[in-house]
Motif scaffolding. Structure first.
Motif, PDB file in Angstrom:
ATOM      1  N   UNK A 199       0.821  -1.212   0.000  1.00  0.00           N
ATOM      2  CA  UNK A 199       0.000   0.000   0.000  1.00  0.00           C
ATOM      3  C   UNK A 199       0.857   1.267   0.000  1.00  0.00           C
ATOM      4  N   UNK A 200       2.005   1.211   0.682  1.00  0.00           N
ATOM      5  CA  UNK A 200       2.885   2.385   0.727  1.00  0.00           C
ATOM      6  C   UNK A 200       3.499   2.697  -0.627  1.00  0.00           C
ATOM      7  N   UNK A 201       3.650   1.657  -1.463  1.00  0.00           N
ATOM      8  CA  UNK A 201       4.332   1.843  -2.749  1.00  0.00           C
ATOM      9  C   UNK A 201       3.411   1.759  -3.960  1.00  0.00           C
ATOM     10  N   UNK A 202       2.122   1.545  -3.738  1.00  0.00           N
ATOM     11  CA  UNK A 202       1.207   1.318  -4.861  1.00  0.00           C
ATOM     12  C   UNK A 202       1.214   2.474  -5.853  1.00  0.00           C
ATOM     13  N   UNK A 203       1.297   3.684  -5.356  1.00  0.00           N
ATOM     14  CA  UNK A 203       1.283   4.849  -6.256  1.00  0.00           C
ATOM     15  C   UNK A 203       2.591   4.972  -7.042  1.00  0.00           C
ATOM     16  N   UNK A 204       3.613   4.205  -6.635  1.00  0.00           N
ATOM     17  CA  UNK A 204       4.924   4.266  -7.298  1.00  0.00           C
ATOM     18  C   UNK A 204       5.154   3.101  -8.260  1.00  0.00           C
ATOM     19  N   UNK A 205       4.196   2.169  -8.359  1.00  0.00           N
ATOM     20  CA  UNK A 205       4.364   1.059  -9.300  1.00  0.00           C
ATOM     21  C   UNK A 205       4.701   1.628 -10.678  1.00  0.00           C
ATOM     22  N   UNK A 206       5.631   0.974 -11.370  1.00  0.00           N
ATOM     23  CA  UNK A 206       6.104   1.534 -12.644  1.00  0.00           C
ATOM     24  C   UNK A 206       5.991   0.521 -13.773  1.00  0.00           C
ATOM     25  N   UNK A 265       1.337  -7.205 -11.854  1.00  0.00           N
ATOM     26  CA  UNK A 265       0.350  -7.965 -11.077  1.00  0.00           C
ATOM     27  C   UNK A 265      -0.968  -7.188 -10.991  1.00  0.00           C
ATOM     28  N   UNK A 266      -0.872  -5.909 -10.695  1.00  0.00           N
ATOM     29  CA  UNK A 266      -2.078  -5.091 -10.506  1.00  0.00           C
ATOM     30  C   UNK A 266      -2.939  -5.037 -11.768  1.00  0.00           C
ATOM     31  N   UNK A 305      -5.078  -6.535  -3.915  1.00  0.00           N
ATOM     32  CA  UNK A 305      -5.267  -5.847  -5.197  1.00  0.00           C
ATOM     33  C   UNK A 305      -6.534  -6.300  -5.923  1.00  0.00           C
ATOM     34  N   UNK A 306      -7.181  -7.357  -5.420  1.00  0.00           N
ATOM     35  CA  UNK A 306      -8.399  -7.839  -6.047  1.00  0.00           C
ATOM     36  C   UNK A 306      -8.173  -8.564  -7.360  1.00  0.00           C
TER      37      UNK A 306
END
Length: 366
Positions: free
Chosen positions: A186-193, A278-279, A298-299
């Motif tokens: 959750x801490x890094x989700x916005x940084x997935x690249x 994955x997302x 992530x569902x």
């Protein structure tokens, strides 16, 4: 020399460990800023010595450079365990601490726990109590041995706590804090690249599969691996299958001459790129345990090619299903998925990104 306050030595050895220690380190630093008397020393055992399997994680997850690197990678299970124990004994004698904190269930977890206890140092086990009840898995031996000598148990689920209570662990030593892997997610989700393979293959959202395989029962015997791969390739119905190949698997795979227009073999990925894929994928096919936790949050549908799991909450609550390893079962599961009949799933209790905060609070209370 130890500084004043609570002193903790944190152990990391293999890829899954780095995702678990990162939020704990961040929570310790935050507690220090708030005036808590707490400090840590990070020890990297070197169990994973491939930079793609370990070193990139320190940079991506903003983990400080380790205070000590034991360089104990390679060799058989016994050789690696011995090398870690010998090196960590020297490290701990030179740098005494109040607590040794271990995470997960890798060889380093067990080896460093044994060393700590023999040097009369208390052991904290994060992710304690999970069980597959399958003694053919090296990880299960590591979990059982570690929990047999641990002093304080931090659990991801009520189910893990129940396992510990059945083993005679008193309630006051068990702390249900949640899942530090999910803190990191959750801490890094916005940084997935987005990785290069996205553009190279022309991937589209929910129109490809992610595959990971590394368990000996699935990858060590060439014919078995070939049967699994062919069933997965066929069941994907032409959709791309992205396979970041584990070094262990790559050695056997290269001799099998498996080729398909929709199969893309790629090197192990960093955390941010891997979880981007994955997302956005249609489903994950895996024999890993940790990935089933991430897909649950992530569902994303997850098909686990194993006969048991140490994380039953991902099946009972989440998006994961235990498929087994027969080709017929894989075929049926992929048909169910492509027909749109996969379950939705929910998120287990306390998988909210705050597990590390709870751990540090409890450690300070101790």
């Amino acid at each position: 020399m130890k500084t004043k306050g609570l002193s903790i030595t944190i152990i990391a050895g293999a890829r899954p460990n780095f995702m678990k220690v990162a939020p704990i380190i961040h929570a310790i630093k935050e507690a220090g800023k708030q005036g808590a008397a707490i400090n840590y020393r990070l020890v990297h055992t070197g169990q994973h010595y491939d930079s793609k399997m370990s070193d990139t994680f320190f940079q991506e997850l903003n983990i400080p450079h380790p205070d000590a690197h034991l360089g104990a990678g390679g060799g058989s299970q016994a050789e690696q365990t011995a090398a870690i124990m010998i090196a960590f004994e020297k490290e701990l004698l030179a740098n005494p601490t109040d607590l040794v904190l271990v995470v997960g269930d890798v060889t380093s977890t067990m080896a460093c726990s044994i060393v700590a206890k023999k040097l009369n140092t208390k052991v904290v086990h994060v992710e304690a109590g999970i069980r597959s009840f399958d003694l053919t898995m090296p990880e299960e031996i590591n979990r059982m041995v570690t929990d047999a000598i641990t002093d304080y148990f931090f659990t991801t689920s009520a189910w893990a706590g129940a396992n510990l209570k059945k083993a005679g662990i008193p309630d006051e030593k068990i702390f249900f804090v949640g899942n530090v892997m999910i803190d990191t997610l959750l801490a890094n989700q916005s940084r997935f690249s987005k990785p290069a393979v996205w553009g190279e293959v022309g991937l589209e959202d929910k129109e490809y599969f992610m595959l990971t395989l590394h368990r000996p029962g699935n990858v060590d015997e060439g014919q078995k691996l070939k049967e699994l791969m062919n069933e997965i390739i066929d069941g994907a119905k032409g959709l791309p299958v992205i396979f970041p190949i584990h070094p262990r698997t790559a050695k056997i795979f290269s001799d099998l001459e498996i080729k398909a227009d929709n199969l893309y073999i790629v090197d192990p990925m960093g955390y941010l790129e891997f979880n981007y894929l994955v997302q956005h994928c249609k489903a994950v096919i895996t024999d890993s345990g940790g990935i089933t936790e991430e897909t649950t949050v992530l569902g994303v549908p997850c098909l686990t090619l194993r006969d048991n799991t140490e994380r039953p909450e991902t099946c009972e609550i989440g998006t994961n299903e235990l498929i087994g390893t027969s080709t017929a079962a894989i075929r049926a599961a992929l048909q169910k998925l492509t027909a749109g009949n996969w379950k939705k799933g929910a998120i287990p209790e306390k998988w909210d990104g705050k597990a590390a905060e709870r751990i540090v609070t409890e450690l300070l209370n101790l």
